[in-house]
Scaffold this motif. Structure first.
Motif, PDB file in Angstrom:
ATOM      1  N   ASP A  68      58.738   8.667  47.782  1.00 44.15           N
ATOM      2  CA  ASP A  68      58.807   8.699  49.305  1.00 44.15           C
ATOM      3  C   ASP A  68      59.729   7.581  49.765  1.00 44.15           C
ATOM      4  OD1 ASP A  68      57.087  10.880  49.537  1.00 44.15           O
ATOM      5  OD2 ASP A  68      55.365   9.444  50.057  1.00 44.15           O
ATOM      6  N   LEU A  69      59.904   6.432  49.201  1.00 47.97           N
ATOM      7  CA  LEU A  69      60.593   5.211  49.543  1.00 47.97           C
ATOM      8  C   LEU A  69      62.117   5.749  48.917  1.00 47.97           C
ATOM      9  CD1 LEU A  69      60.480   2.885  51.119  1.00 47.97           C
ATOM     10  CD2 LEU A  69      59.937   1.331  48.939  1.00 47.97           C
ATOM     11  N   THR A  70      62.353   6.048  47.973  1.00 51.04           N
ATOM     12  CA  THR A  70      63.708   6.560  47.300  1.00 51.04           C
ATOM     13  C   THR A  70      64.382   7.620  48.496  1.00 51.04           C
ATOM     14  OG1 THR A  70      62.792   6.162  45.403  1.00 51.04           O
ATOM     15  CG2 THR A  70      64.651   7.707  45.478  1.00 51.04           C
ATOM     16  N   ASN A  71      63.501   8.528  48.701  1.00 51.78           N
ATOM     17  CA  ASN A  71      63.870   9.705  49.600  1.00 51.78           C
ATOM     18  C   ASN A  71      64.470   9.247  50.746  1.00 51.78           C
ATOM     19  OD1 ASN A  71      63.712  11.661  47.529  1.00 51.78           O
ATOM     20  ND2 ASN A  71      61.545  12.268  48.039  1.00 51.78           N
ATOM     21  N   ALA A  72      63.593   8.297  51.241  1.00 50.55           N
ATOM     22  CA  ALA A  72      63.986   7.795  52.717  1.00 50.55           C
ATOM     23  C   ALA A  72      65.098   6.710  52.985  1.00 50.55           C
ATOM     24  CB  ALA A  72      62.640   7.110  53.245  1.00 50.55           C
ATOM     25  N   GLY A 101      53.882   5.871  54.441  1.00 53.34           N
ATOM     26  CA  GLY A 101      54.245   6.846  55.349  1.00 53.34           C
ATOM     27  C   GLY A 101      53.743   8.178  54.613  1.00 53.34           C
ATOM     28  N   ARG A 102      53.680   9.281  55.240  1.00 52.61           N
ATOM     29  CA  ARG A 102      53.145  10.607  54.624  1.00 52.61           C
ATOM     30  C   ARG A 102      53.882  11.634  55.734  1.00 52.61           C
ATOM     31  NH1 ARG A 102      53.314  14.286  51.407  1.00 52.61           N
ATOM     32  NH2 ARG A 102      51.804  15.063  50.233  1.00 52.61           N
ATOM     33  N   ASP A 103      54.453  12.740  55.073  1.00 48.48           N
ATOM     34  CA  ASP A 103      54.884  13.988  55.936  1.00 48.48           C
ATOM     35  C   ASP A 103      54.161  15.014  55.533  1.00 48.48           C
ATOM     36  OD1 ASP A 103      56.778  12.410  57.057  1.00 48.48           O
ATOM     37  OD2 ASP A 103      58.464  12.825  55.453  1.00 48.48           O
ATOM     38  N   HIS A 124      50.807   8.990  63.289  1.00 39.48           N
ATOM     39  CA  HIS A 124      50.800   8.820  61.872  1.00 39.48           C
ATOM     40  C   HIS A 124      51.984   8.626  61.388  1.00 39.48           C
ATOM     41  CE1 HIS A 124      46.441  10.281  61.964  1.00 39.48           C
ATOM     42  NE2 HIS A 124      47.082  11.340  62.730  1.00 39.48           N
ATOM     43  N   LYS A 125      52.004   7.605  60.580  1.00 38.11           N
ATOM     44  CA  LYS A 125      53.785   7.235  60.320  1.00 38.11           C
ATOM     45  C   LYS A 125      54.198   8.278  59.179  1.00 38.11           C
ATOM     46  CE  LYS A 125      54.035   2.943  59.139  1.00 38.11           C
ATOM     47  NZ  LYS A 125      53.892   1.556  58.483  1.00 38.11           N
ATOM     48  N   SER A 126      55.467   8.751  59.584  1.00 36.80           N
ATOM     49  CA  SER A 126      56.279   9.518  58.535  1.00 36.80           C
ATOM     50  C   SER A 126      56.850   8.751  57.472  1.00 36.80           C
ATOM     51  CB  SER A 126      57.130  10.398  59.375  1.00 36.80           C
ATOM     52  OG  SER A 126      58.207   9.620  59.897  1.00 36.80           O
ATOM     53  N   VAL A 127      57.398   9.424  56.675  1.00 34.59           N
ATOM     54  CA  VAL A 127      58.154   8.715  55.410  1.00 34.59           C
ATOM     55  C   VAL A 127      59.441   8.120  56.081  1.00 34.59           C
ATOM     56  CG1 VAL A 127      59.427   9.182  53.218  1.00 34.59           C
ATOM     57  CG2 VAL A 127      57.357  10.426  53.748  1.00 34.59           C
ATOM     58  N   GLN A 128      60.010   8.840  56.865  1.00 33.25           N
ATOM     59  CA  GLN A 128      61.329   8.280  57.683  1.00 33.25           C
ATOM     60  C   GLN A 128      60.935   7.141  58.398  1.00 33.25           C
ATOM     61  OE1 GLN A 128      63.803  10.345  56.277  1.00 33.25           O
ATOM     62  NE2 GLN A 128      65.342   8.359  57.019  1.00 33.25           N
ATOM     63  N   GLU A 129      59.774   7.021  59.081  1.00 33.28           N
ATOM     64  CA  GLU A 129      59.478   5.926  59.882  1.00 33.28           C
ATOM     65  C   GLU A 129      58.962   4.506  58.941  1.00 33.28           C
ATOM     66  OE1 GLU A 129      57.536   7.908  63.848  1.00 33.28           O
ATOM     67  OE2 GLU A 129      56.145   7.610  61.979  1.00 33.28           O
ATOM     68  N   MET A 130      58.346   4.846  57.812  1.00 38.27           N
ATOM     69  CA  MET A 130      58.286   3.923  56.979  1.00 38.27           C
ATOM     70  C   MET A 130      59.464   3.313  56.299  1.00 38.27           C
ATOM     71  SD  MET A 130      56.281   4.241  53.054  1.00 38.27           S
ATOM     72  CE  MET A 130      57.563   5.139  52.722  1.00 38.27           C
ATOM     73  N   GLY A 131      60.518   4.463  55.799  1.00 42.08           N
ATOM     74  CA  GLY A 131      61.696   4.071  55.419  1.00 42.08           C
ATOM     75  C   GLY A 131      62.657   3.192  56.272  1.00 42.08           C
ATOM     76  N   LYS A 132      62.338   3.255  57.614  1.00 39.76           N
ATOM     77  CA  LYS A 132      63.200   2.677  58.658  1.00 39.76           C
ATOM     78  C   LYS A 132      62.584   1.058  58.698  1.00 39.76           C
ATOM     79  CE  LYS A 132      64.269   2.410  63.665  1.00 39.76           C
ATOM     80  NZ  LYS A 132      64.503   3.309  64.536  1.00 39.76           N
ATOM     81  N   GLU A 133      61.249   1.144  58.458  1.00 40.28           N
ATOM     82  CA  GLU A 133      60.660  -0.310  58.161  1.00 40.28           C
ATOM     83  C   GLU A 133      61.153  -1.172  57.252  1.00 40.28           C
ATOM     84  OE1 GLU A 133      56.316  -1.269  59.520  1.00 40.28           O
ATOM     85  OE2 GLU A 133      56.175   0.867  59.412  1.00 40.28           O
ATOM     86  N   TYR A 134      61.266  -0.730  55.965  1.00 41.27           N
ATOM     87  CA  TYR A 134      61.623  -1.346  54.780  1.00 41.27           C
ATOM     88  C   TYR A 134      63.149  -1.534  55.020  1.00 41.27           C
ATOM     89  CZ  TYR A 134      57.412  -0.966  52.184  1.00 41.27           C
ATOM     90  OH  TYR A 134      56.187  -1.192  51.656  1.00 41.27           O
ATOM     91  N   ASP A 135      63.980  -0.892  55.583  1.00 39.53           N
ATOM     92  CA  ASP A 135      65.195  -0.926  55.747  1.00 39.53           C
ATOM     93  C   ASP A 135      65.522  -2.306  56.752  1.00 39.53           C
ATOM     94  OD1 ASP A 135      68.028  -0.512  55.910  1.00 39.53           O
ATOM     95  OD2 ASP A 135      67.949   0.601  57.665  1.00 39.53           O
ATOM     96  N   GLU A 136      64.745  -2.311  57.702  1.00 39.02           N
ATOM     97  CA  GLU A 136      64.924  -3.421  58.615  1.00 39.02           C
ATOM     98  C   GLU A 136      64.658  -4.715  57.859  1.00 39.02           C
ATOM     99  OE1 GLU A 136      62.293  -2.524  61.994  1.00 39.02           O
ATOM    100  OE2 GLU A 136      63.782  -1.060  62.880  1.00 39.02           O
TER     101      GLU A 136
END
Length: 897
Positions: A306-310, A493-495, A786-798
């Motif tokens: 998920d993190l890779t895809n995000a 996150g999970r979609d 519910h946190k989506s994968v994209q929202e999780m990716g944004k957290e890690y990006d920041e």
């Protein structure tokens, strides 16, 4: 020994190119050691002469030809002026790069028999990169110097032999000039072939031409001079060369055809492909999420996927994971991926904290790919060297705590009393016996203390430590209080994703050209039926079609499911005999519990060239769906083990003595016999499922309640997220992340870890019958974000961006290791492809053998069959839409015989 080199530049016009060339020489050449000899061949451009005389002196000599003598004559005049030095012929439309001449000299004197040296270039025929024998532009996202630096860093420094040097930048040793002489200017006055003639003469005397594979010199090229006159001149000069050096010219032709130095370009192209201006993230794990990898299914693997895809649009994501006895590096760039496979030697029963070979490999990967950040997810089965390698290169490190590996080798902290570790155990007072029993480690040493010392050191190297839940953070904080200021909680996150394999329905075209035979309908497992037979579209190769099964759904519309194709030699022999209808067999599985009623209508359709065709016939199936008879359906999802609550599942099912519930177990079962031995017709072990199929399973089996009953403190739990997304009620045990997360939604759905089976039955009954409570729960789920994968990716990006401004210290690396890893991955891919083809053929042979047992034709019957009355009746019956079964055929065959 080189006494300094004379760089001979023949000049004829091209003022702008010449100024760029001289500027690069000034910048990257020591003119106190080397000298530039400019030979102006009567350039008509009036700017040339004043310019070259203005720069004369300080290591630059200017020679003016009195008349135009051509390229060869100008070169020879420079060579004669040089007298006793090595020379380097350089076109005026070149741009040299840092350390160019030093690297060329190193190549030249690496071996006594090397007579000439040619560097790599973008436009230099057999020395061209990244594509040989053509003029290449400088690749995108790199400057000339960056391209040169890339080539130098990834070079093997093989200095391989080439058949001839290339005159755009051609180093020649003085001893060779003294022995061979100068260029044949009389024959090749206007150029095109003079360097080939020189190289062939030189090779006859035992010298060779070398390719300097770690040096790049830009060459603008002569495409603008590609006239018919030039082509004719080239043809004439090639004829002369063939006459003089027939054997060597043949050797040159074979060399160019085989292109033995292609590996140099392949190696360079690896790095060009990965150089796109984006930052590079390295995610490290003990298992890969790629298909066919060892243990590719699990929460950690899903999270990394998920993190890779995000993140792969924003970054180049490198995923490094252990796969059996190899370390696999997968690089994800948008929709593309590149794979490397490296051999490891860590086959030891106990954990290995450090290994020199593995650390060298980690450093090699970090330096080769300019890794900007290392995010470690798990190192079980690896070593801790990735932390030290990253720190050595000043690369920031993030660590995610997916379980309790960094606290104890007993990863889930379930002790020898089958309970999650208490504070007493966490303090270490009763751990020695537990570690010995649970992990098979002798208690002769205080292994746990040493274990924690090693992991405390690597945590000190981390910039941030991530816990997926507050409960996980708290457990680690008790053991390592010093990480308090660096440990953050970021939930996964999970979609919502649909995994159903049914196809969108499109009404098929009814035609008599579709031939169908349903041969077998049988119960495959307790929850599914299978249908087998054969079908083909007359006049169409069976390899060009796909067979589908259409079934009637609850809303009286057909749903379409793809069937597996099987080889049917018998069908082909009867109807064609040339292999056209060989892949006409089919096999399709239907889940019984998604079927609408007792009687199910089905039909076969065939897809060809984007359209669907059918014979129009429908057949009936009896749906033995008897488990949905008013009962409440309870489900357990995931790999069932003791830690996941397998004992509790057994206990609660046995407590259901009145069989008032249906129990569904989705996923692998550690001790499957324990479940099956219950011998209850309301228990259904449905087996493993794909990750995204969980949403369909909840709908398909009309699940009323999900139970998640771990006895260890899970750090997150994806199943709970998926239940939330389905708005499905869930009962969880009050431990770890599952208890923590459910309390935020509905505390009434949390039960004690040690709850008895009877009490759990009462709890299930109470929840499923309390419609107000269920409505309150569902309303709460709608309100929770519910946190989506994209929202999780944004957290890690920041988070990553706070670390990516650091100055990295990438060093040199053994490029051969990376290239071998790349080639090993290519070979594995080829072998896998071959293996799949072999497996397919084996399955076909098995099917062929099975069918030969079911249907046996004698050779004379086959020959007769094509002309028989039966065949004509069969075709006629098909046109009239009359079912024509094998029993009728056999009866007619008996009459005919």
């Amino acid at each position: 020994m080189n006494k300094g080199t004379d760089i001979i530049i023949p000049v004829y016009n091209a003022y702008e190119d010449l100024t760029k060339c001289i500027a690069s020489i000034w910048r990257y050449t020591d003119l106190s050691t080397h000298r530039v000899i400019i030979v102006n061949d009567c350039s008509p451009d009036e700017r040339i002469s004043p310019y070259i005389h203005s720069i004369e002196g300080d290591g630059i000599v200017v020679i003016e030809n009195e008349k135009n003598v051509g390229f060869s004559g100008s070169v020879n005049r420079g060579i004669r002026y040089s007298v006793d030095k090595d020379v380097l012929l350089l076109n005026s439309d070149t741009i040299v790069t840092p350390n160019w001449i030093e690297k060329i000299l190193e190549c030249a004197y690496s071996e006594g028999t090397i007579g000439t040296v040619t560097p790599l270039s973008n436009s230099a025929t057999l020395a061209s990169v990244p594509i040989a024998f053509q003029d290449n532009p400088i690749p995108e996202n790199v400057t000339i110097n960056e391209f040169a630096d890339l080539i130098e860093k990834c070079s093997f420094c093989d200095y391989p032999r080439i058949t001839v040097a290339v005159g755009f930048c051609m180093f020649i040793k003085r001893e060779v000039l003294d022995l061979v002489g100068v260029f044949d200017e009389e024959t090749f006055q206007r150029g095109y072939g003079e360097e080939n003639d020189f190289c062939n003469r030189m090779e006859l005397l035992g010298y060779k031409n070398a390719l300097c594979d770690n040096t790049f010199v830009f060459h603008k090229g002569t495409s603008s001079f590609n006239t018919e006159e030039k082509k004719e001149l080239v043809r004439q000069h090639e004829a002369i060369l063939r006459q003089r050096y027939f054997g060597q010219m043949q050797d040159n032709a074979v060399f160019c055809d085989k292109n033995p130095q292609q590996y140099i370009r392949d190696n360079i192209n690896i790095y060009l492909k990965l150089r796109n201006g984006k930052k590079n993230l390295l995610l490290v794990s003990h298992f890969d999420f790629r298909e066919n990898s060892e243990n590719n299914v699990g929460g950690i693997q899903y999270h990394i996927m998920d993190l890779t895809n995000a993140l792969k649009k924003e970054y180049n994501v490198y995923v490094m994971a252990k796969d059996r006895d190899e370390l696999v590096l997968s690089v994800y760039q948008n929709a593309e991926s590149t794979i490397f496979r490296f051999k490891m030697n860590l086959n030891r029963a106990c954990a290995v904290f450090s290994d020199d070979h593995l650390k060298e490999l980690f450093l090699c990967i970090i330096n080769a790919f300019h890794i900007n950040l290392v995010h470690v997810h798990h190192v079980q089965g690896l070593t801790l060297d990735i932390f030290y390698a990253a720190r050595e290169s000043h690369v920031p490190i993030v660590l995610t705590l997916h379980d309790y590996y960094y606290i104890c080798p007993n990863v889930k902290l379930v002790n020898h009393e089958k309970k999650f570790c208490t504070d007493k155990c966490l303090d270490g007072r009763s751990c020695r016996e537990c570690v010995q029993i649970q992990c098979g480690i002798a208690n002769t040493v205080d292994y746990l203390t040493y274990w924690r010392e090693q992991h405390r050191k690597i945590m000190e190297l981390c910039d941030y430590i991530i816990a997926p839940s507050e409960s996980t953070r708290q457990v680690y904080y008790e053991i390592y209080p010093e990480i308090q200021n660096r440990i953050l909680v970021i939930e996964h996150g999970r979609d919502w994703t649909k995994g159903n394999k049914e196809c969108m329905y499109e009404e098929p075209i009814q035609t008599c050209y579709v031939k169908v035979q349903i041969e077998n309908v049988f119960e495959e497992e307790s929850d599914r039926d299978a249908i087998a037979g054969w079908a083909f579209l007359e006049g169409v190769d069976s390899n060009d079609v796909q067979i589908y099964m259409d079934v009637l759904s609850e809303d009286n519309n057909f749903k379409r499911y793809p069937a597996k194709s099987l080889a049917r030699e018998d069908v082909d022999r009867v109807f064609r005999g040339d292999g056209y209808y060989r892949m006409t067999g089919f096999y399709v599985t239907l889940h019984r519990y998604e079927m609408p009623a007792e009687q199910i209508l089905g039909r076969v359709s065939i897809k060809y060239n984007g359209k669907f065709y059918t014979d129009g016939q429908k057949f009936e199936l009896v749906n033995k769906k008897d488990i949905m008879s008013g009962k409440t359906n309870i489900a357990f999802f995931g790999g069932m083990s003791f830690e996941k609550g397998l004992n509790k599942i057994n206990e609660v099912i046995q407590a259901d003595v009145k069989k008032e519930f249906n129990w569904f177990i989705f996923g692998g079962i550690e001790k499957r016999g324990d479940i099956l031995s219950l011998d209850q017709d309301n228990v259904y072990a449905a087996g493993k499922y794909g990750r995204d199929e969980i949403f369909d399973l909840i709908e398909r089996y009309k699940i009323d309640l999900i139970c998640i009953l771990p006895v260890w403190a899970e750090t997150f739990c994806y199943t709970l997220s998926e239940a939330y997304l389905c708005i499905a009620p869930v009962i969880v045990t009050d431990i770890g992340a599952v208890g923590e997360r459910m309390k935020k939604v509905q505390e009434e759905f949390v039960v004690p870890v040690d709850i008895s089976g009877e009490e759990l039955i009462k709890k299930i009954r109470k929840i499923t019958e309390d419609h107000v409570l269920l409505q309150k729960y569902k309303q709460r789920l709608w309100e929770v974000n519910h946190k989506s994968v994209q929202e999780m990716g944004k957290e890690y990006d920041e988070l990553y961006k706070t670390l990516l401004n650091r100055n990295m210290k990438w060093g040199n690396f053994p490029a051969k290791i990376i290239f071998d890893g790349y080639m090993n991955a290519q070979q594995v891919w080829i072998n896998t492809k071959k293996s799949k083809e072999i497996d397919r053929r084996i399955e076909e042979e098995k099917e062929k053998a099975r069918m030969s047992e079911v249907i046996e034709y004698k050779d004379k019957e086959i020959a007769y069959l094509k002309q028989s009355v039966w065949y004509r009746i069969s075709c006629h019956a098909q046109k009239l839409k009359i079912p024509f079964r094998f029993k009728i055929r056999n009866a007619i065959m008996k009459l005919l015989s």
